[in-house]
Design a protein around this motif. Sequence first.
Motif, PDB file in Angstrom:
ATOM      1  N   SER A 285       0.851  -1.187   0.000  1.00 17.76           N
ATOM      2  CA  SER A 285       0.000   0.000   0.000  1.00 17.76           C
ATOM      3  C   SER A 285       0.891   1.243   0.000  1.00 17.76           C
ATOM      4  O   SER A 285       2.057   1.177   0.381  1.00 17.76           O
ATOM      5  CB  SER A 285      -0.925  -0.001   1.208  1.00 17.76           C
ATOM      6  N   TYR A 286       0.324   2.355  -0.441  1.00 17.21           N
ATOM      7  CA  TYR A 286       1.131   3.566  -0.551  1.00 17.21           C
ATOM      8  C   TYR A 286       0.303   4.762  -0.139  1.00 17.21           C
ATOM      9  O   TYR A 286      -0.923   4.694  -0.030  1.00 17.21           O
ATOM     10  CB  TYR A 286       1.616   3.754  -1.991  1.00 17.21           C
ATOM     11  N   GLU A 287       0.996   5.872   0.080  1.00 17.44           N
ATOM     12  CA  GLU A 287       0.278   7.139   0.259  1.00 17.44           C
ATOM     13  C   GLU A 287       0.408   7.993  -0.996  1.00 17.44           C
ATOM     14  O   GLU A 287      -0.558   8.597  -1.455  1.00 17.44           O
ATOM     15  CB  GLU A 287       0.818   7.885   1.481  1.00 17.44           C
ATOM     16  N   LYS A 288       1.628   8.059  -1.526  1.00 23.36           N
ATOM     17  CA  LYS A 288       1.830   8.760  -2.798  1.00 23.36           C
ATOM     18  C   LYS A 288       2.539   7.797  -3.738  1.00 23.36           C
ATOM     19  O   LYS A 288       3.463   7.100  -3.323  1.00 23.36           O
ATOM     20  CB  LYS A 288       2.734   9.990  -2.599  1.00 23.36           C
ATOM     21  N   CYS A 289       2.107   7.810  -4.975  1.00 19.36           N
ATOM     22  CA  CYS A 289       2.692   6.867  -5.924  1.00 19.36           C
ATOM     23  C   CYS A 289       3.143   7.574  -7.189  1.00 19.36           C
ATOM     24  O   CYS A 289       2.464   8.475  -7.690  1.00 19.36           O
ATOM     25  CB  CYS A 289       1.656   5.798  -6.269  1.00 19.36           C
ATOM     26  N   LEU A 290       4.295   7.162  -7.692  1.00 15.51           N
ATOM     27  CA  LEU A 290       4.778   7.678  -8.970  1.00 15.51           C
ATOM     28  C   LEU A 290       4.872   6.529  -9.946  1.00 15.51           C
ATOM     29  O   LEU A 290       5.407   5.473  -9.617  1.00 15.51           O
ATOM     30  CB  LEU A 290       6.168   8.305  -8.808  1.00 15.51           C
ATOM     31  N   ILE A 291       4.331   6.734 -11.135  1.00 12.62           N
ATOM     32  CA  ILE A 291       4.474   5.739 -12.191  1.00 12.62           C
ATOM     33  C   ILE A 291       5.551   6.256 -13.144  1.00 12.62           C
ATOM     34  O   ILE A 291       5.377   7.290 -13.781  1.00 12.62           O
ATOM     35  CB  ILE A 291       3.151   5.528 -12.942  1.00 12.62           C
ATOM     36  N   ALA A 292       6.662   5.538 -13.180  1.00 10.84           N
ATOM     37  CA  ALA A 292       7.764   5.955 -14.070  1.00 10.84           C
ATOM     38  C   ALA A 292       8.242   4.707 -14.788  1.00 10.84           C
ATOM     39  O   ALA A 292       9.398   4.309 -14.672  1.00 10.84           O
ATOM     40  CB  ALA A 292       8.883   6.591 -13.245  1.00 10.84           C
ATOM     41  N   THR A 293       7.328   4.114 -15.521  1.00 12.91           N
ATOM     42  CA  THR A 293       7.594   2.806 -16.105  1.00 12.91           C
ATOM     43  C   THR A 293       8.303   2.868 -17.449  1.00 12.91           C
ATOM     44  O   THR A 293       8.614   1.837 -18.033  1.00 12.91           O
ATOM     45  CB  THR A 293       6.267   2.036 -16.281  1.00 12.91           C
ATOM     46  N   GLY A 294       8.541   4.067 -17.950  1.00 12.29           N
ATOM     47  CA  GLY A 294       9.318   4.198 -19.180  1.00 12.29           C
ATOM     48  C   GLY A 294       8.655   3.510 -20.347  1.00 12.29           C
ATOM     49  O   GLY A 294       7.470   3.685 -20.591  1.00 12.29           O
ATOM     50  N   GLY A 295       9.426   2.723 -21.080  1.00 12.46           N
ATOM     51  CA  GLY A 295       8.855   2.082 -22.239  1.00 12.46           C
ATOM     52  C   GLY A 295       9.667   0.885 -22.667  1.00 12.46           C
ATOM     53  O   GLY A 295      10.681   0.543 -22.061  1.00 12.46           O
ATOM     54  N   VAL A 296       9.185   0.282 -23.725  1.00 17.23           N
ATOM     55  CA  VAL A 296       9.808  -0.932 -24.251  1.00 17.23           C
ATOM     56  C   VAL A 296      10.159  -0.653 -25.714  1.00 17.23           C
ATOM     57  O   VAL A 296       9.361  -0.070 -26.438  1.00 17.23           O
ATOM     58  CB  VAL A 296       8.789  -2.089 -24.136  1.00 17.23           C
TER      59      VAL A 296
END
Lengths: 643, 154
Positions: A285-296
């Motif tokens: 679980s999180y309070e703040k989340c960053l999505i930095a999944t880049g690419g393929v």
Amino acid sequence: MLTSRAVCRKLAPLIRTSSTVCRQNVRRAGLNNARIPACVPAAHMSTGPLGGGGDNLKYALLVGAAFVGGITYAVITLKGDQRRYETRLSEISTRRQRSATPVQTEPPAVEATTTEAVSEPKLEAAPSPEEPRPPPEVAAAPSETSPQPPAADSTPAPPQLPSHAPYLLIGGGTASFAAARSIRARDPGAKVLIVTDEPDLPYMRPPLSKELWFSDDPSVTETLRFKQWNGKERSIYFQPPSFYIDPEHLTGAENGGVAVLVNKKVVHMDVRGNKVKLDDGTEISYEKCLIATGGVPRNLQVIERAGEEVMKRTSLFRKIEDFKSLENVSRKAESITIIGGGFLGSELACALGRKAAESGLEVVQMFPEKGNMGKVLPEYLSNWTTEKVKKEGVKVITEALVKSVSYRDDKLEIQLKDGRLVKTDHIVAAVGLEPNVDLAKSAGLEVDSDFGGYRVNAELQARSNIWVAGDAACFYDIRLGRRRVEHHDHAVVSGRLAGENMTGASKPYWHQSMFWSDLGPDVGYEAIGIVDSSLPTVGVFAKATAKDTPKAATEKSGTGIRSESETEDTAASPVASAAPAPAVENKDEYGKGVIFYLRDKVVVGIILWNVFNRMPIARKIIKDGEEHADLNEVAKLFNIHED
Amino acid sequence: MSYCKQDGKDRIIFVTKEDHEAPSKAELIADDPNDPYEEQGLILPNGDINWNCPCLGGMASGPCGSQFKEAFSCFHYSKEEVKGSECIDHFSSMQECMQKYPDLYPQEEENASQTESSSVPGSDNSAMLSENDSSPSAALDSVSPTDNQTLSSS
């Protein structure tokens, strides 16, 4: 049901008339009876095709029986479905627990094939229609069906992973690291957890296609250290392992810290519950989340369809393992062909071309455009650059559209649409990046249809408590409009901004990121803003002297990578060079200069061509967003004749 | 003499040094030094320390980040005659922490941390960047060309 309703609608007026007739004539009961069954399913509609009293009873019984029968059938079906769904779910979860944690160390060529495998497990993993969200197991499924060895976990004993992370960063690349640093700087004692599916700690990608190839160290593929032109060495990793704390110790860390969970993929995101699920079933679980999944990296369809032998000899390029594998190939192969004429393709071609000078390796580069960087540089400059790339020892084939690739006589044969045939040992496909938006469905996040990637606002926010940064973010740039940028500095700037906003800053994307490219030691440029060759451009050039190369720029400023010198650049202007530039010759030599990209007469992009340490001025011009009547006057601000 | 040509939609101008000697007539908009959107330097307009300044590198975010912040804050707000003289304890606990991570904070870094105390961002950069490459400051922003100085109107 519908047809009977339609039929009944048509019959209803008939029935009404007939019923009045029937009431008058009881003997006509038989006729009414014949009509009544047609209307039974929609009996509520008609005004009651009442016949005799006895018929009424039969009719009521029929309706009642049908009703009860229907309800019973529905209940049985639903119950059966639910049972099936539950057994399905439990079966899948046990299946996942039994299979080993996927170790994503396979070569990217295989990764390309696993994306095809996804479609099959998707069908079997899909539970019954009751499941409101699409199967989250889809992402987990490829790990089971892909042809990788079910290796054990990279960690010896299963660690106690944290079940809660105040700051959760999905993805372990440049944007994520920049955000981690930003969060730690602003929130004292912050506990940051980075989850990455790569086996490596955060590292920077630009040297993988540039500096690492120029290293004299034979063990460079192990050390991943590179010597900069002034002799100083550094690692591609942002920080050594001692910077990070163990994930198990994150929750208990008194002053917080940054922990990195490697080889773990986030497969499901529950936005309402503020938690994510990893591919091994762990929930965090999180309070703040960053999505930095880049690419393929993308691949060419013709290659993907060409079969196993071709795929084995094709590589994509993005990660450390890709560098290692290509470096290995470059020592053994006789000929390597790079498909793609953009930044990555051209840089790799130049890097390999330089290596080829000693080894006799043939380096071919082919692309559909008329010249290198054809989508970025105006045509005249793209042509000039292509000549430079050729001088680096690369066989450049322009206007090349690949029709098919086959494997014959231990060679790959690339058939072009115009009939040309290229024989080679290995292919490197550098044809673009597919942003990774795997979590969009489970998280319910919007994906941009024009640029790809997660759609976020000017403050990089997708939803409350969720931000996106780096290659995967399609954001709103207040000055330049909605865009998605795939450059290193943008990852740093956006990652840092996301980190600031995650700690309460509420700042929009304002500081314009830049990018750079070096094509060999003699040609380098820095750029900022929207640099698209389809825009009208104005280029102001002076002739280049020996002083105006990337090499000279770093030697002068006494720093390592050319880009480092930006941070040293204070408000004071650089010392002017003593030697005046020679007069311009009539020959078109685009040695150094400034190119302005215009949109509706406003400068939206600038390239500094072999002119360095001037980025702040360029940034200022873009920020102003003014219409300048004479761009030559603007070009004067850059002092292109000086060093 | 400069000359100009047109290649389709692209205009190309070749200029000599003399052409560019006259001061530019281009007008730039004056910058607001207190613009909250802009990247700030080491010291914010309200006098606080910008811990997120690229010039600090990883100093405020690493394992010894909190000790560093305490020491530097103490120094920054110190009103003593010898600035920071009361902060010795903080600095020594910071050094103690840094000694535990020699590959993050190489021992030559001690000089750099004292140079920082003079709180001049320009010298900070050159001190940290040129001295030791494996120092945290060189880590991220050395390849990030984002400058930490906003270009004020000159």
